[in-house]
Design a protein around this motif. Sequence first.
Motif, short mmCIF file in Angstrom:
data_model
loop_
_atom_site.label_atom_id
_atom_site.label_comp_id
_atom_site.label_asym_id
_atom_site.label_seq_id
_atom_site.Cartn_x
_atom_site.Cartn_y
_atom_site.Cartn_z
N TRP A 25 0.53 -1.75 0.01
CA TRP A 25 -0.21 0.29 -0.19
C TRP A 25 1.03 1.60 -0.27
CZ3 TRP A 25 -4.41 0.36 -2.59
CH2 TRP A 25 -4.78 1.02 -1.98
N ILE B 255 -13.92 -0.26 -4.46
CA ILE B 255 -14.69 0.09 -3.16
C ILE B 255 -16.24 0.36 -2.66
CG2 ILE B 255 -14.43 -0.43 -0.79
CD1 ILE B 255 -10.94 -0.33 -1.09
N LEU C 30 -9.13 0.74 -7.67
CA LEU C 30 -9.64 -0.51 -6.83
C LEU C 30 -10.92 0.55 -6.19
CD1 LEU C 30 -9.73 -2.75 -5.22
CD2 LEU C 30 -7.90 -0.80 -3.35
N ASP D 229 -9.03 8.73 -2.70
CA ASP D 229 -8.06 8.86 -2.30
C ASP D 229 -6.30 9.93 -2.65
OD1 ASP D 229 -6.51 6.82 -3.90
OD2 ASP D 229 -6.03 5.90 -1.75
N ARG E 276 -8.02 4.60 -5.24
CA ARG E 276 -8.57 3.63 -4.60
C ARG E 276 -9.87 4.13 -4.49
NH1 ARG E 276 -7.44 2.62 1.79
NH2 ARG E 276 -7.79 4.60 1.95
N THR F 211 -13.74 4.77 -3.49
CA THR F 211 -15.35 4.62 -2.76
C THR F 211 -16.09 5.08 -3.28
OG1 THR F 211 -13.57 4.59 -1.30
CG2 THR F 211 -16.06 4.32 -0.37
#
Length: 882
Positions: free
Chosen positions: A706, A878, A876, A810, A787, A789
Motif C-alpha cells: 500500500w 470499493i 480499486l 484518495d 482507491r 469509494t
Amino acid sequence: MPTDWEKDYKATVLVPAREAGNVLPEDLFVRYGINGAHRDGERFDARVAETVRYWKKLSISTKLFKGLADALLAAHATLAREEALNHAEFTRRRAAVRAGAAERLDAWIATVAAGIPYVTRAAVAHLADLTGGLFTEDEVRAKLREAGVRPIDPDWDVPAAPPVGNAVALATDLRLLGYRISPQVVFGAERVAAGFRLKDGFRLDGDGSRLTPDRIEEAKAAVARRARDSRQTAETNVLTILLTAAEGGTVDRLVRWEAAQIVHAALAKGMPAQLAADLAAGFGLDRTEALELTVTLLAGGAPAAPVTADENAPIVAALAARRLREAQVLLAGLGEDTIEPDLRDRVRRLAAEVAREVADADTAERDGRTELAAERLTRALALAQDDTDLAARLGRIAPPPPGLPRIAAGDAQVTVRWTASPATVGEIRYRVLRNAGRAAVGPDDGDLVAETAADTATDPAPPVAEELTYAVFAIRGTAVSAGAVAPPLTLLPPVTGLHLAADGVRVTGSWTVPPGVVDVIVTRAQAGTGDRELRIPARPGALTGFADDEVVLGAAYDYRVVPVYLSRAGVRHEGPGTAGHVVVERPPAPVTDLTAEILPAADRQRLRLCWTVPDGGRVEIRSAGTAPPWPSGTDVPESALDGYGDTVPVVPRTGPDGRAEATIAASQGRVVLTAVTRGQGRAVLGSTVSLELSAMLTGLVVRRRWDTVRVNWLWPEGVQEAVLRWSTATSGDELICNRREVQDDGGVRLQVGPQAVTVAVYGLVRQRHRQFRSPPVVAEVPARVPRVTWWLDVTGLPGFRRTLLRLRADQFCEAPELILVAGAPDGSAGAELVRLPARRLPADRVVEVDVSRSVAPDRAGVTTCVPADPETAGLLLINGGR
C-alpha cells in the motif's frame, strides 16, 4: 610522526605538572601537546581529541596520575563550554598568560637584583618552572642578564666533608698560626691576601701559582730546617695534610671546603650574606667568587658544621684514613701526658702487624713465591697506605704473564684477546706490542698497540702483507711480566663495497681498495655453464673498477675481485676474493601509461590494471593511501621505495592491445597505485593512478505494501554503512543506515504514500575524516492504483426522492466508464441500469452523480457499481456501504 606519549608528552609535560602539585600548564599548546604541525583545523581537532583520550586512559589506568588527569579533563570541559578549543583562541590565551608571567618574572628578578646579583642554575630552573613553562631557562637567563643578575654556571663543587680525613686538625693548627686558610702556610698570608681564585682550582692572582706536591714539599723542607717548636709542628701538620690531598688529587677540593666552612659559619651566626661574602674576600678570595660561593651555600650547598678537634683528633683521623706512618709522626710530636693510652697502644699494634707482614713478604720472595710476597705487601699497605717504600717495593714485583693471546683479523684491523694474568693483588695493566717478522722480547721492544686494564685491544692500522706477531705483557706498578706471544699472521684485507651494474650491452664494476693494494685481479665466469674464469682488465689507470663489453644480453655472470699486495721484501700476496653476481639486462625504464578500471563483481569490486611493458626492468605495482613523494621518472633508492606502501601481488598477462594487464581485488576507500620498474640495484618510479572506491551494494529488493515500501539489499565485505535516498514527484529524503540494524529489522520501511518512488542505495566507507560512496543501486517503485469509494444515497421527501451515486478518490485520478447493475433476487448481478461516462476525480472530495432516472430509491440497496472494463480500470473500486 606519531607521538611517543610516555617519552615525548608524559615525561616532559605531565611529570613536571604532577611534581608541582598537579598544577596544570598555563600554556594550552603545551597542555595539549600541540605544535606547528597542528595549525590546520582538522589536525588541531584531531590532536585535541587524541590528547583527551590519553588523559582518560591515565585516569582509569594509573593512580599516580589520576588526580592530574581528572583535573585536565575538568579544565577541558570548561574550555569546551567556552568554545575555546581552537588554534586562534589558544594563541590569544597564550599571549595573555605569557604577558602576566612576564610581569611576575620581572618582579622576581628585580628582588634578586636588589640583593646579591647572583643565582644558581637550580634557581634559574625554578624561576622558569614558576612561569608555568611559559618561559624557557634560556629566556629567564636573558632577563636576568638584562637586570644585571649573573647565573652561576657552572655550579660550585662544594664538598660536604673534607676530602682527606685528617683535615679535621686544620682548624686547631691554623688558629695557633694566626691564619685563616691553609694556603697561607705555603705562600704566606700577604701573597694569599693579594688575591686568589678557587672555583676552577686554587691559583694565586699574580703569577698563577698552584698547590702542587713539589711546591708543598719545598715549603715543608723549609719548615723542617727551623728549630722545632709548637709553631713548626703546626706548620708541619698543615703541610702534611695539604701534601696528602695534593698527591691524591683533592687539594683544590680541600681548600674549597675550608673557604665554605668560613662562609657557612658566618651565615649560621645570622650574619647578612653580603658580610659573609666580605669575610671570604677579606683573606684574598676573588670578590665575584666569594659572592657566588655565598649564594651557593644559601641555596643549600652548605657543608656540615665545622668539626672541632682535640690534641688526639689528628692521630685518630690519620688512623681512620689508614695513614699509619703519619699517625706515628704525630704521636712522636706529642707529650706522653696528652695522649690517650689506648690510642698509643693501637698505633703500636698496627705498626707491629705491618712489620710481621713485611717479614713474611721477605721470606716468600726469597723462596721464589713472588705472588705470595705481593699479597703480604698488599696487606701491609692496607694498614699503612702512606708508606711509600712499601708501595714502591710492591710495584717492583712482576705479576704472572697473561694467557696466550688470540688474534682475530678484520678487513683493515686486528683484535687481540687474552686471558687475564692470574695475579691476585694489585692493579694489573697490559701492554700490547706489535712486531713484523719477530716477537717482542721486552715491554719496550715493538710498536705499542695499546696499554689497558681490559683483556682485549684493537690495532686500528696494522701494516698489510707483512708477517705480524703480537705480544702481551702484564704490568703491576713498574714491574713487567714475561710476554705472552700470539701466532704470527699476515693481514691481506679484501676489497669492499663491490657494486656491479649492467646496461644491456656491458657490465661495469666498482669497489673500494684497502691501503697497500698495488694491483687487482678481476675474473668473470658465466653462471651455470661451468666455464672457466676469464681475466678482465681493470679500468686503465685505476684499481677501483672495470668495464666488460664481452657480455650477452640476458645472461648471468659471476665476477670475483682479488686484491694484490706487495711486502717490503718485494713478495706479492693475493688477498681473499670478493664475489658478485649480475644479470645483463637493460636498465629499468618507467611505466608511463598505467590505467585502472573498476570491474563489476557479485561479491566485491575488482580492478583491471593495464600498462605498456618497458624495455628494461621488472614492473612492480605498489599500493598506498597517499601519492608517492617523488615525481614520475625519478630514480628512487630501493630502501626508500620499500618503505612506501605495499607491493600488490599481480600476475600480468598480455591483453588484446598488446599491453600487460592484471586483475586485483579492490580495497575500500582511497587507493593510490604506482608502477615501479626495478633493475640491478635501481628502481624507477612510473605513473600513478588514484581511485576512491567503495564496493557496490547488490541484491536490491523493493516491495510496496500500500503506502509503505520495504527496501533490502546484500552488504559487501568491509561495508558497514549505507546511504538510502528516496524521492517522489513531491518529496524525498536520505537516511544513513547501519548494517546490523538493517539486517536485524529485515530491511528499511519507508512511508512514501501512493506516488511513484525512486530508491537509490550507496555503500558508505569512512576513512581519515573523509567518506567515500559507491556507485548507487537504483530501483523504481510505481505508484499504487487509486482507491475510489462509492455508495448510493437516497435523499428528499416522499414523492420527491432522489438517488445519488457518490464517489470519493484518495488521490486525483481519471475514473473509467462505470456501470450501475441491479442485483438479481438470488444475489447475482442482474441487468445493467446505466453507464456513467469516464470523469476526473479530485483527491479526497466527494463527487455526486444523480442516477434517479435509472435507479429507483427502493432499489438503491441492491445496486452495484462496477467498471465497464475491469481489465483496464486502473483503480480499486470499493463499496462504501452507504
